[in-house]
Enzyme design. Sequence first.
Site, short mmCIF file in Angstrom:
data_model
loop_
_atom_site.label_atom_id
_atom_site.label_comp_id
_atom_site.label_asym_id
_atom_site.label_seq_id
_atom_site.Cartn_x
_atom_site.Cartn_y
_atom_site.Cartn_z
N ASP A 170 0.86 -1.18 0.00
CA ASP A 170 0.00 0.00 0.00
C ASP A 170 0.90 1.23 0.00
O ASP A 170 1.61 1.48 0.98
CB ASP A 170 -0.90 0.01 1.24
CG ASP A 170 -1.95 1.11 1.20
OD1 ASP A 170 -1.68 2.17 0.62
OD2 ASP A 170 -3.03 0.91 1.77
N GLU A 260 -21.65 -5.86 -13.19
CA GLU A 260 -22.65 -6.25 -12.20
C GLU A 260 -24.00 -5.67 -12.57
O GLU A 260 -24.07 -4.54 -13.08
CB GLU A 260 -22.22 -5.78 -10.80
CG GLU A 260 -20.95 -6.44 -10.29
CD GLU A 260 -20.61 -6.01 -8.86
OE1 GLU A 260 -21.42 -5.28 -8.25
OE2 GLU A 260 -19.55 -6.41 -8.36
N HIS A 278 -21.90 -9.53 -4.47
CA HIS A 278 -21.56 -8.25 -3.84
C HIS A 278 -22.20 -8.15 -2.45
O HIS A 278 -22.95 -7.21 -2.14
CB HIS A 278 -22.02 -7.08 -4.71
CG HIS A 278 -21.16 -5.86 -4.54
ND1 HIS A 278 -20.76 -5.07 -5.59
CD2 HIS A 278 -20.62 -5.29 -3.43
CE1 HIS A 278 -20.02 -4.06 -5.14
NE2 HIS A 278 -19.92 -4.19 -3.82
N LEU A 279 -21.83 -9.11 -1.61
CA LEU A 279 -22.40 -9.20 -0.27
C LEU A 279 -21.50 -8.61 0.81
O LEU A 279 -21.81 -8.71 1.99
CB LEU A 279 -22.67 -10.67 0.09
CG LEU A 279 -23.68 -11.42 -0.78
CD1 LEU A 279 -23.81 -12.85 -0.29
CD2 LEU A 279 -25.03 -10.73 -0.78
#
Length: 525
Positions: A170, A260, A278-279
């Site tokens: 990162d 999606e 997409h939970l």
Amino acid sequence: MTKVLIADKLSPNAEAIFRQNGIETDTKVGMSPEELLACIGEYDGLAIRSATKVTPAVLEAAKNLKVVGRAGIGVDNVDVPQATQKGVVVMNTPFGNATTTAEHAVGMMFALARQITVANTSTQAGKWEKSRFMGTELTGKTLGLIGCGNIGSIVADRAHGLHMRVVAHDPYLSPERAEDLGIEKLELDDLLARADFITLHAPLTDSTRGIIDAEALAKTRKGVYIINCARGGLVNEDHLAAALDSGQVAGAGFDVFVEEPARENILFGRDNVVCTPHLGAATAEAQEKVAVQVAEQMSDYLLTGAVTNAINMPSVSAEEAPRLRPYMGLAEQLGSFAGQLTESGISAVTIEFEGHVATLNTRPLVAAALTGLMRPMLDAVNMVSAPSVARDRNISVTETKNEQSGDYETLIRLTVKTERQERSVTGTIFGGSRARIVNIKGIDIEAELSPHMLYLTNKDKPGVIGNLGRTLGDAGVNIATFHLGRAGQGDDAIALLQIDQQLDASVIDAVCKLPNVVQVKQLAF
């Protein structure tokens, strides 16, 4: 009355919060794009999740819109650059579903490591295939995080509880933060080479799109597991499918997809792939949190000007807003003063904060000054769009702070450099709320600003004041206040007058023709 449209399904508590704050609310879930375009013009705020698309067309039709609130993290469904240009604040709720999404990623790891989904299907089909479903332990394995913000750091914490080694890539992760989290910060290639499990927690940007592609997959350990509960497009799905076929990747867990709803996908139909629709944020607790948070944030902004979790504007807390308000007014007035006097292209702006104001959150003050500066040229500019407009016009903006006070307890100085000259104007706050100009172009002068003002530069010669007063009197113009300053005896001088009405062009022309008058400008605040 302030009105908010709730266009996606939110907890009923969100609507209750708006109403408790005196904000009229309409809930219209499942509208077509055409229906949204037809009604959006009457609303000050728009609360959404991921279904509603805030397109340039919607923003163009939203004549009264001030804020879009996304109940969740991602704002892929909002055209943020266009919203910024239109002066619309875009907020999200980055913390409300962080734990839920992190837990989903960890759940994916367990499902892949122990082949839970296919074993479940087999067992319920009446089979008993113990030898088929040989799993792998998470304990002692290396987890590689691509992105270690709110969600990634929670995943790291959970992974430590499983006795996994954690490494992360990162660019924004400081060594100190990595040490606090108990993880090792690595370059991407090093992470790919060491990780047994790789989970992604990064936003989708030009630099992260396809960060896991064929080239990256070739650098991974054979038999690696890839998990993406962040954003579709971070992983090249076609390249991943090929790596699954070759055995380079042992399994994949995906909650997000490039397209999606994902009705069809190259990853579907594989025993070693776990897919969910997409939970990541789909828990009752998370949905309640983000709905309440977005309603509170939008209400605070619409009612007090407090800005929390904005994508395109500096944050201003509810506690800060009252303290900043007089300084924001002063900064905008200084910008407006300079902007109304500017007749050529601006190349650079310097905003200096001295004394008490330098201890405050000055980012909103910079935005306010730029708003005032550019509004005479661009009517639609506001605090949201002003910094973006300045960048688009290649205007260099510099901010300096000095907490030491001088003659005044607090000062804001705005210096504007144009193609022709450099001009500065300085102001302060008296009595806690009254804005006052105290210096123009290096000349001391004290004046409060009013709706109608006349600004003169002249040579410091006898007769200028008398001629000016007589000319305005002959035109029936009343002078409310008259403020004077000069660089020195016989040098350049300035005058700033409050007058009771806007002047006709003929009166301005008459003042311009007076002896020793150099420049005349009518100003409005």
